[in-house]
Design a protein around this motif. Structure first.
Motif, PDB file in Angstrom:
ATOM      1  N   ILE A 242       0.835  -1.201   0.000  1.00  0.00           N
ATOM      2  CA  ILE A 242       0.000   0.000   0.000  1.00  0.00           C
ATOM      3  C   ILE A 242       0.868   1.250   0.000  1.00  0.00           C
ATOM      4  O   ILE A 242       0.628   2.203  -0.761  1.00  0.00           O
ATOM      5  CB  ILE A 242      -0.939  -0.013   1.224  1.00  0.00           C
ATOM      6  N   PHE A 243       1.896   1.265   0.849  1.00  0.00           N
ATOM      7  CA  PHE A 243       2.800   2.419   0.897  1.00  0.00           C
ATOM      8  C   PHE A 243       3.549   2.594  -0.426  1.00  0.00           C
ATOM      9  O   PHE A 243       3.754   3.725  -0.883  1.00  0.00           O
ATOM     10  CB  PHE A 243       3.804   2.254   2.045  1.00  0.00           C
ATOM     11  N   LEU A 244       3.961   1.484  -1.034  1.00  0.00           N
ATOM     12  CA  LEU A 244       4.652   1.569  -2.329  1.00  0.00           C
ATOM     13  C   LEU A 244       3.738   2.168  -3.392  1.00  0.00           C
ATOM     14  O   LEU A 244       4.167   3.007  -4.201  1.00  0.00           O
ATOM     15  CB  LEU A 244       5.129   0.183  -2.765  1.00  0.00           C
ATOM     16  N   ASN A 245       2.485   1.754  -3.392  1.00  0.00           N
ATOM     17  CA  ASN A 245       1.525   2.330  -4.343  1.00  0.00           C
ATOM     18  C   ASN A 245       1.335   3.817  -4.091  1.00  0.00           C
ATOM     19  O   ASN A 245       1.188   4.611  -5.027  1.00  0.00           O
ATOM     20  CB  ASN A 245       0.188   1.601  -4.251  1.00  0.00           C
ATOM     21  N   CYS A 246       1.338   4.191  -2.818  1.00  0.00           N
ATOM     22  CA  CYS A 246       1.201   5.594  -2.449  1.00  0.00           C
ATOM     23  C   CYS A 246       2.402   6.405  -2.945  1.00  0.00           C
ATOM     24  O   CYS A 246       2.248   7.503  -3.482  1.00  0.00           O
ATOM     25  CB  CYS A 246       1.063   5.695  -0.930  1.00  0.00           C
ATOM     26  N   ILE A 247       3.597   5.847  -2.782  1.00  0.00           N
ATOM     27  CA  ILE A 247       4.817   6.517  -3.252  1.00  0.00           C
ATOM     28  C   ILE A 247       4.790   6.666  -4.773  1.00  0.00           C
ATOM     29  O   ILE A 247       5.105   7.737  -5.319  1.00  0.00           O
ATOM     30  CB  ILE A 247       6.059   5.728  -2.803  1.00  0.00           C
ATOM     31  N   LYS A 248       4.396   5.593  -5.452  1.00  0.00           N
ATOM     32  CA  LYS A 248       4.325   5.660  -6.913  1.00  0.00           C
ATOM     33  C   LYS A 248       3.286   6.673  -7.373  1.00  0.00           C
ATOM     34  O   LYS A 248       3.507   7.420  -8.333  1.00  0.00           O
ATOM     35  CB  LYS A 248       4.007   4.270  -7.472  1.00  0.00           C
ATOM     36  N   ALA A 249       2.140   6.699  -6.688  1.00  0.00           N
ATOM     37  CA  ALA A 249       1.093   7.663  -7.040  1.00  0.00           C
ATOM     38  C   ALA A 249       1.588   9.092  -6.844  1.00  0.00           C
ATOM     39  O   ALA A 249       1.305   9.976  -7.662  1.00  0.00           O
ATOM     40  CB  ALA A 249      -0.156   7.413  -6.191  1.00  0.00           C
ATOM     41  N   ALA A 250       2.333   9.329  -5.752  1.00  0.00           N
ATOM     42  CA  ALA A 250       2.885  10.662  -5.503  1.00  0.00           C
ATOM     43  C   ALA A 250       3.867  11.047  -6.596  1.00  0.00           C
ATOM     44  O   ALA A 250       3.918  12.199  -7.030  1.00  0.00           O
ATOM     45  CB  ALA A 250       3.563  10.704  -4.140  1.00  0.00           C
ATOM     46  N   GLY A 251       4.648  10.072  -7.079  1.00  0.00           N
ATOM     47  CA  GLY A 251       5.615  10.346  -8.136  1.00  0.00           C
ATOM     48  C   GLY A 251       4.964  10.584  -9.485  1.00  0.00           C
ATOM     49  O   GLY A 251       5.386  11.457 -10.246  1.00  0.00           O
ATOM     50  N   TYR A 252       3.905   9.839  -9.783  1.00  0.00           N
ATOM     51  CA  TYR A 252       3.245   9.947 -11.080  1.00  0.00           C
ATOM     52  C   TYR A 252       2.317  11.159 -11.178  1.00  0.00           C
ATOM     53  O   TYR A 252       2.174  11.757 -12.241  1.00  0.00           O
ATOM     54  CB  TYR A 252       2.436   8.685 -11.367  1.00  0.00           C
ATOM     55  N   SER A 253       1.680  11.521 -10.060  1.00  0.00           N
ATOM     56  CA  SER A 253       0.655  12.565 -10.122  1.00  0.00           C
ATOM     57  C   SER A 253       1.176  13.942  -9.748  1.00  0.00           C
ATOM     58  O   SER A 253       0.477  14.935  -9.892  1.00  0.00           O
ATOM     59  CB  SER A 253      -0.509  12.205  -9.187  1.00  0.00           C
ATOM     60  N   SER A 254       2.408  14.031  -9.260  1.00  0.00           N
ATOM     61  CA  SER A 254       2.943  15.309  -8.818  1.00  0.00           C
ATOM     62  C   SER A 254       4.431  15.366  -9.123  1.00  0.00           C
ATOM     63  O   SER A 254       5.118  14.347  -9.141  1.00  0.00           O
ATOM     64  CB  SER A 254       2.700  15.486  -7.313  1.00  0.00           C
ATOM     65  N   THR A 255       4.909  16.561  -9.343  1.00  0.00           N
ATOM     66  CA  THR A 255       6.340  16.737  -9.614  1.00  0.00           C
ATOM     67  C   THR A 255       7.123  17.032  -8.334  1.00  0.00           C
ATOM     68  O   THR A 255       8.343  17.107  -8.365  1.00  0.00           O
ATOM     69  CB  THR A 255       6.555  17.899 -10.603  1.00  0.00           C
ATOM     70  N   ASP A 256       6.412  17.203  -7.227  1.00  0.00           N
ATOM     71  CA  ASP A 256       7.083  17.634  -6.005  1.00  0.00           C
ATOM     72  C   ASP A 256       6.334  17.101  -4.787  1.00  0.00           C
ATOM     73  O   ASP A 256       5.904  17.863  -3.930  1.00  0.00           O
ATOM     74  CB  ASP A 256       7.124  19.167  -5.961  1.00  0.00           C
ATOM     75  N   GLY A 257       6.168  15.779  -4.719  1.00  0.00           N
ATOM     76  CA  GLY A 257       5.271  15.224  -3.726  1.00  0.00           C
ATOM     77  C   GLY A 257       5.942  14.566  -2.536  1.00  0.00           C
ATOM     78  O   GLY A 257       7.148  14.322  -2.512  1.00  0.00           O
ATOM     79  N   PHE A 258       5.103  14.277  -1.549  1.00  0.00           N
ATOM     80  CA  PHE A 258       5.487  13.551  -0.349  1.00  0.00           C
ATOM     81  C   PHE A 258       4.583  12.337  -0.196  1.00  0.00           C
ATOM     82  O   PHE A 258       3.474  12.291  -0.739  1.00  0.00           O
ATOM     83  CB  PHE A 258       5.291  14.414   0.904  1.00  0.00           C
ATOM     84  N   ALA A 259       5.048  11.368   0.567  1.00  0.00           N
ATOM     85  CA  ALA A 259       4.207  10.256   1.013  1.00  0.00           C
ATOM     86  C   ALA A 259       4.491  10.050   2.494  1.00  0.00           C
ATOM     87  O   ALA A 259       5.605  10.302   2.970  1.00  0.00           O
ATOM     88  CB  ALA A 259       4.489   8.994   0.222  1.00  0.00           C
TER      89      ALA A 259
END
Length: 631
Positions: A242-259
């Motif tokens: 779940i956390f890995l999916n969250c990290i990937k989503a943050a990377g794909y949907s934002s250029t400057d994200g956090f998880a």
């Protein structure tokens, strides 16, 4: 040579269409790095007066203006935002009119005690009466729609992109929780916090770090933190996915994200208790050895070889001077002739050998021995798994350009969580801040812990990442300390917590100004704290463009602060929860409780929402489309 300074001000009008830009030009003499104009602006905010060197006929700043200074190759930007946070247009132009109506409804409902107290039962009743489909639609039209971004990674993208347009980034948080009964939670906690090798917990030195059935349900008296209960290693592996999916989503949907992650989701909590006990005992030993310097905070105390040997003798430690001399030399890593807390803490070093995962010198023999000698082979394997899961998440964050925030938890887990997080920082923060630790300023030791970790980062040459919060477990911590019989770790009152928060923040900002290798997330809904931070940034010439100071608030709360700051150029982030409707009900329950507490004493956000709704209706803006707003 003088530099041209252009000040663009937006004059207030009834609607955005009536705003008229006016330009005033003045000439100032550039200084080295500290900008007099920025300081004048700070003074102007405090005195509610016109900034220095600006003609008096220029209208009062209602939105923002940028100050640019040219120092040859260096150009510094100092965006200035109205620190009253009372501009409804700036705060809510990212919202549709329907979203404003929903926010007003949600905040109003949250202000009724009877609804908040019984929100869990009401949601369960609504699910039974309305049926699953209609209940889901009702939740999306109210609480879920306001506080949660969507059900999955795909559905949250439009909201994330829209917030980015208005200068606000995202901290993704998959907010699904198991709906356990209290008995189930207590049973799960006690089973996972007691070692099979030591069922009586006799190896634990302090009652604080033992599991107590009375406080087995860690959700009680906590309104703003998600809670994980250990089932088995397979469940921890599921949490990692779940956390890995969250990290990937943050990377794909934002250029400057956090998880965001929690370490209690990654392994058996008993191991965190045992390690926390060892770390706490080791630090207490250091305090005992340096008691002659009791006027100094323990982070600034030092031991010389002679004092170290004498104190061991006074304390009755059965060790010869040759043995204690060897021990001191082993700890004095920089051969400076004294040992400070940073060097002392390093005697607990992670080892690749599972039987010596954490080792410490035995005060009787002088030999390095396992710090947690009673753990079974199965528990050793579980500790190895926890560390591997942490490493996997950190590597994924680094790969996807995402920063990983490790949330703080209860004080009986926190020493271990903080130490393991620092170990991740040492590995992954060499070139940029990837891992962020969380410091809770309602704790009496918050400043000392922060100071020690920052000094370690500076000494070893890695970037220090920090999220600064007030804390989420105050009531629970106070009750547990009183019932179990150890010192209350919480500051005596809210004012003391505020002082601690600002003390930690000011120290970090000063270090950023001096060194620049520190990054801090000011995670606060307190407007005075945000104002203080912005003012100190100007005084210290810390530009928002430096990307060293961030601001963080929860989705659906404090928009009057987040969006004006973001649109003025400050790095601002929202905690963005997501997950299926029925599985985030525990999260929604806490948001309702938290908003109730906030809205009892503050009606500003609701008032601003009404102001913006009235403005739109008076100008027939019934279908406000944020996507068409020109920035």
């Amino acid at each position: 040579m003088a530099t041209r300074l252009t000040v663009i001000r937006l004059c207030p009008g009834v609607s955005r269409g009536l705003l008229r830009p006016q330009i005033a030009e003045v000439r100032v003499t550039p200084v080295r790095v500290k900008v007099d104009m920025a300081r004048a602006a700070v003074a102007a905010d405090k005195a509610d007066a016109q900034p220095a060197d600006v003609p008096a006929d220029v209208p009062e700043v209602k939105s923002r203006f940028d100050i640019r200074h040219d120092y040859g190759e260096q150009v510094r930007q100092f965006p200035i935002v109205s620190l009253n946070f009372d501009d409804a247009l700036e705060a809510y132009k990212s919202k549709t009119t329907r979203e404003i109506l929903r926010a007003l409804l949600v905040f109003k409902l949250c202000s009724f005690d009877i609804i908040v107290r019984n929100n869990t039962q009401l949601m369960k009743l609504g699910r039974r009466v309305l049926g699953r489909r209609l209940f889901k639609n009702c939740m999306k039209a109210t609480f879920y729609g306001h506080f949660v971004a969507g059900e999955d990674q795909e559905s949250i993208k439009p909201l994330i992109k829209r917030m980015e347009k208005f200068g606000v980034g995202s901290i993704l948080d998959y907010s699904v929780e198991e709906d356990l009964s209290r008995d189930e939670a207590v049973s799960a906690e006690m089973d996972s916090c007691v070692s099979s090798a030591e069922p009586d917990q006799s190896e634990i030195h302090s009652e604080k770090f033992k599991a107590h059935e009375e406080f087995g349900d860690r959700r009680e008296d906590v309104v703003s933190a998600r809670t994980y209960f250990y089932e088995d290693e397979h469940k921890c592996d599921e949490n990692v996915k779940i956390f890995l999916n969250c990290i990937k989503a943050a990377g794909y949907s934002s250029t400057d994200g956090f998880a965001a992650i929690k370490l209690t989701a990654l392994g058996r909590p008993q191991l965190l208790l045992q390690l926390s006990d060892v770390l706490s005992t080791t630090r207490q030993f250091f305090e005992a050895l340096t008691s002659a310097e009791e006027k100094l905070p323990w982070v600034k105390r030092k031991l010389t070889k002679e004092v170290f040997q004498n104190r061991l003798e006074e304390l009755g430690v059965p060790m010869s001077r040759d043995e204690s001399g060897w021990w001191f030399t082993w700890m004095d890593q920089d051969a400076s002739g004294d040992v400070d807390l940073l060097e002392w803490n390093q005697m607990l070093k992670p080892s690749h050998s599972l039987r010596k995962l954490f080792v410490v010198p035995n005060i009787e023999t002088g030999e390095l021995e396992p710090a947690m000698s009673s753990i079974t082979e199965e528990e050793e394997e579980q500790m190895k798994n926890m560390l591997q899961r942490m490493n996997m998440l950190a590597e994924a964050a680094q790969e996807h350009g995402v920063r990983l925030m490790v949330d703080a938890e209860q004080t009986y887990f926190q020493p271990a969580i903080a130490r393991l997080t620092v170990e991740m920082m040492r590995k992954f923060n060499r070139t940029r801040p990837v891992i962020f630790n969380t410091y809770q300023c309602y704790l009496k030791d918050a400043y000392n812990n922060l100071y020690a970790d920052m000094d370690l980062a500076r000494k070893e040459g890695w970037h220090f990442g920090c999220k600064l919060v007030r804390g989420a477990y105050m009531e629970q911590e106070r009750k547990r300390a009183e019932a179990v019989g150890y010192e209350d770790p919480i500051n005596p009152d809210y004012e003391a917590t505020n002082r601690m928060y600002h003390k930690c923040l000011d120290h970090m900002l000063t270090r950023i100004d001096k060194y620049g290798d520190i990054n801090v997330m000011v995670a606060s809904h307190n407007e005075d704290t945000v104002k203080h931070t912005v003012q100190r940034m100007r005084e210290l010439n810390i530009s928002p463009a430096d990307q060293t100071v961030y601001f963080g608030q929860l989705l659906g709360m404090c928009d009057q602060v987040s969006f004006p700051l973001g649109q003025a150029g400050y790095p601002v982030f929202k905690y963005v929860p997501y997950g299926p409707v029925e599985e985030v009900l525990p999260y929604l329950s806490r948001r309702a409780q938290e908003n109730s507490a906030i809205l009892k004493g503050a009606y500003k956000e609701r008032s601003l929402l009404w102001t913006e709704l009235t403005r739109r209706l008076s100008h027939l803006e019934f279908t406000h489309n944020p996507d068409k707003v020109q920035q």
